[in-house]
Design an enzyme around this catalytic site. Structure first.
Site, PDB file in Angstrom:
ATOM      1  CG  HIS A   3      -0.163  -1.926  -7.874  1.00  0.00           C
ATOM      2  ND1 HIS A   3      -1.202  -2.798  -8.006  1.00  0.00           N
ATOM      3  CD2 HIS A   3      -0.600  -0.732  -8.342  1.00  0.00           C
ATOM      4  CE1 HIS A   3      -2.238  -2.160  -8.547  1.00  0.00           C
ATOM      5  NE2 HIS A   3      -1.895  -0.921  -8.750  1.00  0.00           N
ATOM      6  CB  CYS A   4      -2.317  -0.009  -4.158  1.00  0.00           C
ATOM      7  SG  CYS A   4      -2.130   0.871  -5.724  1.00  0.00           S
ATOM      8  CB  ILE A   5      -3.508  -2.876  -0.103  1.00  0.00           C
ATOM      9  CG1 ILE A   5      -4.752  -2.528  -0.919  1.00  0.00           C
ATOM     10  CG2 ILE A   5      -3.894  -3.049   1.365  1.00  0.00           C
ATOM     11  CD1 ILE A   5      -5.833  -3.593  -0.864  1.00  0.00           C
TER      12      ILE A   5
ATOM     13  CG  ASP B 169      -0.984   3.242  -1.518  1.00  0.00           C
ATOM     14  OD1 ASP B 169       0.086   3.009  -2.111  1.00  0.00           O
ATOM     15  OD2 ASP B 169      -2.063   3.409  -2.118  1.00  0.00           O
TER      16      ASP B 169
END
Length: 437
Positions: free
Chosen positions: A273-275, A278
């Protein structure tokens, strides 16, 4: 207002609401309730609300017995009714911040949550955004919505801050409880009060920064750092394959240096859900300042093409057996975005499946953590077990997730050929029918 809020925190009279009961929100709600604060969890998904109220856990990092006990003791309840905001003192926003179809930030969940909160926001309330987002969201988007919708003034009537979630599903050491927290707020008083709440809840350091924007930038830096370094080893892996050099041995050698090097590993892409998200958030925001994040965008390009590269490698392997990708039976081991978890958000394995199906391959997958996936509105189900018959009838087995509960010796013994993108078979003695990334 500050002294009143600090008094409520000390006496555990602070009532808390957590908006969004997913991978971030539910563990946070549980920890706040365990600390002694009466907590209400909000989610638009009725099944999540029902499960929480029944004490049924659906997030790996939450202990079900803790959840049951908190629900039984009425320390934690769940609802889909936003009017609960009028009865709380602290609101944590933990909603998704995905990308839209144009790979641009979609903060609609944050905006809609803020509009709903504003309707019921009362004086002497704390609002904290935990969702990962681009720098400026808290003050440029959240603050105006809350002020206009409530007729209250930020800093005078209510406190507003940003404290980025730091959740690593499946991490056996660092959980919500013991992971250091960063807090940035609108005003020093707000920062002190918000930090005091987290210090009361967590067993970790709380680091205060000068503004929400610093906290927002800090969060994207954490994941862009990883994205860029993963891209470096992915690019080197592609070069090493051409040079007939083992990238895994190279990394093992490099990490013997006790300073100046941190090991990152190649793979079929980046997930979670991030890398994968972002960098897009920051590069999109940077364009507002006529600035192009050249290095960051290059890393995104490298990581994004890794699934396609992996399929090219599969094609080369099958060619050795005079087999095309079309009509070849290919079994993927693992669709979760990392080992030993059930989360398959943005998993590169999904892109590998898509790419293989474009070439006409017959694709199945086995994942002991993921029973089924939805890919382009089509449901794919995991095969039930890794049998001898299943493995032997595959033209190629591909390891796309390194789950620790798979018997890789059994896989090696019964497969025609294996393409290992995660070095999961490093401890298998006989690797004659194995090709690694």
């Amino acid at each position: 207002m500050k002294e009143l809020m600090l008094k409520k925190i000390k006496s555990l009279d602070l009532k808390i609401a957590v908006i969004g009961l997913g991978y971030v929100g539910l563990p946070l709600a549980v920890e706040k309730a365990k600390a002694g604060f009466r907590t209400i969890g909000f989610d638009i998904l009725q099944d999540r609300v029902d499960m929480v109220n029944q004490g049924i856990n659906y997030i790996g990092d939450v202990v079900e017995e803790d959840l049951k006990q908190l629900v039984e003791n009425k320390m934690l309840t769940a609802t889909n009714d936003f009017t609960c905001i009028k009865d709380v003192d602290f609101v944590a926003i933990c909603v998704p911040t995905p990308l839209n179809s144009h790979q641009e930030p979609d903060i609609s969940y944050v905006v809609n949550s803020a509009k709903s909160i504003a309707k019921y926001l009362r004086p002497e309330t704390i609002v904290v955004l935990e969702s990962t987002t681009y720098p400026g969201t808290t003050e440029e988007v959240l603050k105006p919505i809350l002020e206009e919708g409530s007729d209250l003034i930020c800093g005078t009537d209510f406190y507003l801050g940003f404290s980025p979630e730091r959740v690593d599903p499946g991490n056996l050491i660092y959980k919500t409880k013991n992971t250091p927290k960063v807090v940035g707020a609108v005003g020093e008083d707000a920062a002190e009060v918000i930090a005091t709440v987290y210090k009361t809840v967590l067993e970790s350091d709380v680091h205060i920064v000068s503004s929400p924007a610093v906290g927002e930038m800090e969060k994207v830096l954490e994941n862009i750092y990883r994205n860029v370094n993963i891209a470096v080893v992915n690019e080197l892996a592609m070069l090493c394959e051409k040079m007939n050099i083992d990238i895994w041995e190279v990394i093992d050698a490099a990490k013997t240096k006790p300073y100046g090097f941190q090991a990152f590993y190649p793979g079929p892409g980046v997930g979670g859900h991030c890398i994968p998200l972002d960098p897009y958030y920051l590069s999109w925001k940077a364009k507002e300042y006529n600035f192009h994040t050249t290095l960051i965008e290059a890393s995104m390009t490298i990581n994004h093409k890794m699934p396609e590269y992996c399929v090219e490698r599969m094609s080369k392997i099958l060619n050795k057996f005079k087999k095309p990708l079309a009509d070849s039976k290919i079994l993927l081991l693992g669709v979760a975005y990392k080992g030993d978890i059930s989360d398959y958000r943005e998993s590169p394995a999904l892109k590998v499946i898509e790419e293989l199906e474009k070439h006409g391959s017959i694709v199945n997958y086995f994942d002991p953590y993921v029973e089924s996936i939805n890919l382009n509105s089509v449901e794919h189900k995991s095969v039930q077990e890794l049998s001898v018959e299943l493995l032997q009838c595959q033209d190629l087995v591909v390891i796309t997730t390194a789950h620790s509960n798979i018997d890789y010796n059994f896989v090696q013994e019964n497969s025609k050929f294996i393409f290992d993108t995660k070095n999961a078979m490093k401890h298998v003695l006989n690797r004659k029918n194995v090709e690694r990334m």
